[in-house]
Design an enzyme around this catalytic site. Structure first.
Site, short mmCIF file in Angstrom:
data_model
loop_
_atom_site.label_atom_id
_atom_site.label_comp_id
_atom_site.label_asym_id
_atom_site.label_seq_id
_atom_site.Cartn_x
_atom_site.Cartn_y
_atom_site.Cartn_z
N TRP A 226 -3.88 1.79 -6.73
CA TRP A 226 -2.80 1.23 -5.92
C TRP A 226 -2.16 0.04 -6.61
O TRP A 226 -0.98 -0.24 -6.45
CB TRP A 226 -3.34 0.81 -4.54
CG TRP A 226 -2.29 0.26 -3.63
CD1 TRP A 226 -1.46 0.96 -2.81
CD2 TRP A 226 -1.93 -1.12 -3.46
NE1 TRP A 226 -0.62 0.11 -2.13
CE2 TRP A 226 -0.89 -1.18 -2.51
CE3 TRP A 226 -2.40 -2.32 -4.02
CZ2 TRP A 226 -0.31 -2.38 -2.10
CZ3 TRP A 226 -1.82 -3.51 -3.62
CH2 TRP A 226 -0.79 -3.53 -2.66
N CYS B 226 -6.14 -6.25 -0.41
CA CYS B 226 -6.61 -4.92 -0.85
C CYS B 226 -7.60 -4.99 -2.00
O CYS B 226 -7.47 -4.29 -2.99
CB CYS B 226 -5.45 -3.98 -1.18
SG CYS B 226 -4.54 -4.30 -2.69
N TYR C 267 -7.25 -1.44 -4.00
CA TYR C 267 -7.75 -0.36 -3.15
C TYR C 267 -8.98 0.31 -3.76
O TYR C 267 -9.35 1.42 -3.39
CB TYR C 267 -6.69 0.69 -2.86
CG TYR C 267 -5.68 0.32 -1.78
CD1 TYR C 267 -5.51 -1.00 -1.39
CD2 TYR C 267 -4.89 1.28 -1.18
CE1 TYR C 267 -4.59 -1.34 -0.43
CE2 TYR C 267 -3.96 0.95 -0.21
CZ TYR C 267 -3.81 -0.36 0.17
OH TYR C 267 -2.89 -0.70 1.14
N TYR D 228 -3.93 0.83 10.55
CA TYR D 228 -3.88 0.42 9.16
C TYR D 228 -4.08 -1.09 9.03
O TYR D 228 -3.41 -1.87 9.71
CB TYR D 228 -2.53 0.83 8.57
CG TYR D 228 -2.38 0.71 7.09
CD1 TYR D 228 -3.31 1.24 6.20
CD2 TYR D 228 -1.26 0.08 6.54
CE1 TYR D 228 -3.14 1.13 4.83
CE2 TYR D 228 -1.07 -0.01 5.18
CZ TYR D 228 -2.02 0.52 4.32
OH TYR D 228 -1.84 0.42 2.97
N HIS D 229 -4.99 -1.50 8.16
CA HIS D 229 -5.33 -2.90 7.90
C HIS D 229 -6.12 -3.53 9.04
O HIS D 229 -6.00 -4.74 9.29
CB HIS D 229 -4.08 -3.73 7.59
CG HIS D 229 -3.43 -3.38 6.30
ND1 HIS D 229 -2.12 -3.72 6.01
CD2 HIS D 229 -3.89 -2.71 5.22
CE1 HIS D 229 -1.82 -3.26 4.81
NE2 HIS D 229 -2.88 -2.65 4.30
N HIS E 11 -9.74 -2.10 4.84
CA HIS E 11 -9.23 -0.75 4.59
C HIS E 11 -10.28 0.33 4.85
O HIS E 11 -10.47 1.24 4.05
CB HIS E 11 -8.68 -0.66 3.17
CG HIS E 11 -7.47 -1.51 2.93
ND1 HIS E 11 -7.57 -2.84 2.63
CD2 HIS E 11 -6.16 -1.21 2.93
CE1 HIS E 11 -6.36 -3.35 2.47
NE2 HIS E 11 -5.48 -2.37 2.66
#
Length: 666
Positions: free
Chosen positions: A317, A255, A299, A517-518, A606
Site C-alpha cells: 500500500w 497503517c 498495510y 474501515y479503520h 486494520h
C-alpha cells in the site's frame, strides 16, 4: 477511486470526501429530534449570548458563559428540556463559527427523565476545531440532556464555554419512550462512549494500563507522509483522555505494522512514512526513533517471535508495489535484517487491484521452533522459518474458504494451536463479505494444519475486529457486509460471540455506531473490550467516528441482570511477576475458581492484532486453600515474550480483573 489516492495525493482524497459528504449527510441509525417547544438553561451566560441561541437555527448566534463584569469559572453546563421523554442515542454540538474562544474540551454528557436523577452516557475530549461534534451512545430514554464542560479545548486555562447549535438524536423520534427496554444483559452491555480528539485507526494496550490510540498526521485524515502522528492516551482508571502530537520520530504512523516486544515497547513500523520505525516506551511515556526498515511498507503485518525479534512481510500500500519479502527487527540491537527466503508470492490474494492490495494485513502467528504460521487472508496458508535467510513452506488451503481480506483471525488457545478465522471479502473493496468461519488447528511445524468449517456468523463482516476473551470465547465487533472504505453502509451493529466448546455463535448487543474501515478493538485488564474508531476521511466527513465504547461481555452479569461479582487475584508469586517459559506461577484468590488463563497484551489496526493470544493454564489448589499453582508452557513460541494478563475464572464463568505478568526471553 481509492486505488488512486496515493498517486494523486491529498487533492484526490478531498475530492472523494466531498463527494461522500454530499451523498451521506444523514445517519441511518440516528435522526434529529424536532426542537419545537424545547427550553434550555445554563449555569452561566453573558448578556446577549443567552442559552436559547443554541436552538434558534442560526450558527451566527451563540451561548457564551459570563465573562464580564466577572468571570464565571469552569465547569459549565448547558441543559435542554425536550418537554417529554424520547428514546435517545446521540447529541451534537456546533462550536461557535466566528472564533474559537469557549470551544469545549473535556466534557461529560448526562441524561435524565425527571431532572433530578442523572446517568452519564459520554465523557472525553473534543477536537479543537469548528466542525460539528457528534457523540453517539447506546439507546436510552431521556427528557433532559446536559453537557458539562470541564475545560476549554485550547487548554490555555481559559474559563469560558460557548456553543452555536445543539441537537439531540433518536433512532426513532416517534417511538414511545415508555415502551423502550434495553437489551437483556445476557447479550452484554455497551457502556459509556468515550469522545476522542482523533479518529483512532490504531491502538495498543500499554503495560501501565493506559490505552494509546493514534490516527495519522491529522486527527481526521489519513493521507500523510508528513513525519507527524496525532495520538491520544486514555487511562481507564482515572478516565482521563489526553492528546499528544508526536513529531520527534518524524514518522506518520498511519497503517503500520505493530508488535509489542519483551519489555512491552510498541514497535511501530512503516505506514505513511513507509521505512521509518518508532518505539513507544511505556515506562517513560515517550516515542523514540528506531532504525529504518530495508523495504518501505504500509498495510504490512508484523509479529513478535519466540526469540524476541519482530517479523514483518508484505505492505505494498505504501513504499512501492512489488513483492516485499520478509525482514526481521531485533530490538536489542536496533537492526533490521532481510529474510528473503520468507517470500511474499505464496501469501498473495487474488485481489482485483493486484499487489497493491494482495499482500495487505497478513494473518501471522508466531509459533513453535521460532516459526511463523500464515493463516490468511489468502486461502493459501504458509509456514515461515525466520532463522538465517528464512524459508517458506506451503501449508495447504483454508478448507473451502475463498480469499478473506480484512477478515479476522484469533488464536484463542495457543497450547493446542487453535485459531478462529471468520469473515472477510475476496477483494479489499467493492466486494461482498462472507459469514463463513473456520477453525484452524496447528500440528507439527511445517505440516498442513487441520481446517474445520464452523457454523457461520449471523452477519457478513469485512473490516471487523476479533478479540479473544479470558474464558476462550471470541468476540467479533463491527464490520460491513459490502466492503467499501470510508462508508458506514451495510453495517454489522450487533456483536457476536463464538464459543469453541459448542462451535456456535451468539448474537449480542449492538454497538452505538458502525465500526467499519479503520476501526479498532482491544481486550482490557478488567475483562471488558474497547471498540471504536472508523473513518479518518477528512474534515466534516460523516464517517469519521471520534470515539470508542466499552463492552461488558455477558460473563460480567448475573442471571438476574445485575453485575456479577468478579473473583479477585489477591497475590501472585513470584512477586515481581517476571517469569520465563516453563516456570512455576502461584496465585492466591479470594475464593475458589475454576480456571486460569493468560491473554497477551494486544494491538489493533486494520483488523490485525497479531499480539493477542490466549494460553489456558492448568492449575492445582493446595488442599484447603485458594492458592493455585500453575506451570507455564515451556515453548516460547506458545508463550511469547512480553506482557500478559493473568485472569482467574470462577465456576460461574466470571473472570477476575487481570494481574500483569511479564514473560521473559528463555
Amino acid at each position: 477511486m481509492l486505488c488512486n489516492i496515493r498517486a494523486f495525493g491529498l487533492v484526490c482524497v478531498e475530492v472523494f470526501l466531498l463527494s461522500a459528504r454530499a451523498s451521506a449527510q444523514s445517519f441511518p441509525w440516528a435522526r434529529t429530534i424536532p426542537r419545537a417547544g424545547w427550553t434550555v438553561t445554563a449555569d452561566s451566560y453573558q448578556a446577549g449570548n443567552e442559552p436559547a441561541n443554541v436552538l434558534d437555527g442560526n450558527s451566527a448566534t451563540i451561548w457564551h458563559t459570563q465573562y464580564t463584569p466577572s468571570m464565571a469559572p469552569l465547569p459549565h453546563y448547558i441543559q435542554v428540556d425536550m418537554q417529554r421523554s424520547y428514546v435517545v442515542n446521540g447529541f451534537s454540538y456546533q462550536p461557535r463559527q466566528g472564533g474559537s474562544n469557549g470551544n469545549i474540551g473535556q466534557h461529560t454528557i448526562t441524561l435524565s427523565n425527571d431532572g433530578n436523577n442523572w446517568s452519564q452516557v459520554v465523557f472525553g475530549t473534543f477536537l479543537n476545531d469548528g466542525t460539528t461534534k457528534r457523540s453517539f451512545f447506546s439507546n436510552a430514554t431521556a427528557r433532559y440532556i446536559r453537557i458539562t464542560a470541564q475545560t476549554e479545548a485550547q487548554g490555555a486555562g481559559n474559563q469560558w464555554s460557548s456553543m452555536a447549535e445543539l441537537n439531540v438524536y433518536s433512532p426513532n423520534p416517534s417511538q414511545d419512550a415508555a415502551s423502550f427496554r434495553p437489551p437483556p444483559t445476557s447479550q452484554g452491555r455497551w457502556t459509556t462512549t468515550i469522545d476522542l480528539p482523533i479518529v483512532p485507526a490504531a491502538a495498543a494496550l500499554s503495560r501501565t494500563g493506559e490505552v494509546i490510540l493514534w490516527s495519522a498526521f491529522r486527527p481526521d485524515l489519513f493521507s500523510g507522509g508528513t513525519g507527524i502522528t496525532e495520538t491520544v492516551h486514555w487511562d481507564p482508571t482515572t478516565q482521563t483522555v489526553s492528546q499528544r502530537s508526536v513529531a520527534n520520530t518524524r514518522h506518520d504512523m498511519f497503517c503500520p505494522g505493530i508488535s509489542l516486544d519483551v519489555d512491552g515497547q510498541f514497535i511501530v513500523s512503516g505506514g505513511n512514512d513507509n521505512r521509518r520505525t518508532s518505539r513507544y516506551d511505556p515506562a517513560s511515556g515517550s516515542w523514540v526513533t528506531a532504525s529504518q526498515m530495508n523495504v518501505g511498507r504500509g498495510y504490512q503485518s508484523s509479529t513478535t517471535l519466540a526469540d524476541g525479534r519482530v517479523f514483518t512481510i508484505g505492505g505494498s500500500w505504501s513504499g512501492g508495489r512489488f513483492q516485499k519479502d520478509g525482514e526481521v527487527y531485533d530490538p536489542r540491537t536496533d537492526t533490521w535484517t532481510n529474510v528473503t527466503g520468507c517470500r511474499t508470492a505464496p501469501m498473495l490474494t487474488s485481489d482485483a487491484q493486484g499487489i497493491y492490495r494482495a499482500d495487505n494485513h497478513a494473518w501471522l502467528f508466531a509459533y513453535r521452533q521460532n516459526s511463523v504460521f500464515h493463516a490468511g487472508p489468502s486461502r493459501n496458508m504458509n509456514w515461515y522459518g525466520v532463522s538465517g535467510s528464512g524459508t517458506t513452506r506451503a501449508a495447504g488451503t483454508r478448507g473451502d474458504a475463498a480469499d478473506a481480506m480484512c477478515g479476522i483471525a484469533v488464536m484463542y488457545d495457543a497450547v493446542q494451536g487453535l485459531i478462529l478465522a471468520a469473515g472477510g471479502s475476496p477483494n479489499y473493496q467493492d466486494s461482498w463479505a462472507t459469514r463463513d468461519a473456520y477453525r484452524i488447528q496447528l500440528g507439527a511445524v511445517n505440516a498442513n494444519p487441520t481446517v474445520t468449517r464452523l457454523e457461520a456468523m449471523a452477519h457478513a463482516r469485512a473490516f471487523g475486529n476479533g478479540v479473544v476473551l479470558p474464558d476462550g470465547t471470541v468476540l467479533v465487533v463491527g464490520g460491513q457486509a459490502y466492503a467499501v472504505p470510508f462508508t458506514d453502509t451495510t453495517p454489522a451493529l450487533p456483536a457476536e460471540l463464538f464459543d469453541p466448546a459448542t462451535g456456535r455463535w451468539t448474537s449480542l448487543a449492538s454497538i452505538a455506531v458502525p465500526r467499519t474501515y479503520h476501526s479498532v478493538a482491544l481486550l482490557l485488564p478488567d475483562a471488558t473490550v474497547l471498540a471504536g474508531g472508523g473513518g479518518l476521511c477528512g474534515r466534516g466527513c460523516p464517517q469519521n467516528h471520534f470515539d470508542v465504547q466499552v463492552f461488558q461481555p455477558p460473563y460480567l452479569f448475573a442471571a438476574d441482570g445485575t453485575r456479577a461479582r468478579q473473583p479477585v487475584i489477591r497475590s501472585v508469586t513470584p512477586a515481581a511477576a517476571a517469569l520465563r517459559p516453563g516456570a512455576t506461577l502461584t496465585a492466591e484468590t479470594d475464593g475458589a475458581v475454576a480456571s486460569f488463563s493468560l491473554v497477551r497484551f494486544g494491538s489493533s489496526t486494520h483488523t490485525v492484532n497479531t499480539d493477542q493470544r490466549r494460553v489456558p493454564l492448568a492449575a492445582t489448589a493446595a488442599p484447603g486453600t485458594t492458592t493455585y499453582t500453575m506451570t507455564l508452557p515451556s515453548d516460547p513460541g506458545v508463550l511469547l515474550p512480553g506482557y500478559w494478563m493473568l485472569f482467574a475464572v470462577n465456576g460461574a464463568g466470571v473472570p477476575s480483573v487481570a494481574r500483569t505478568i511479564q514473560v521473559l526471553l528463555p
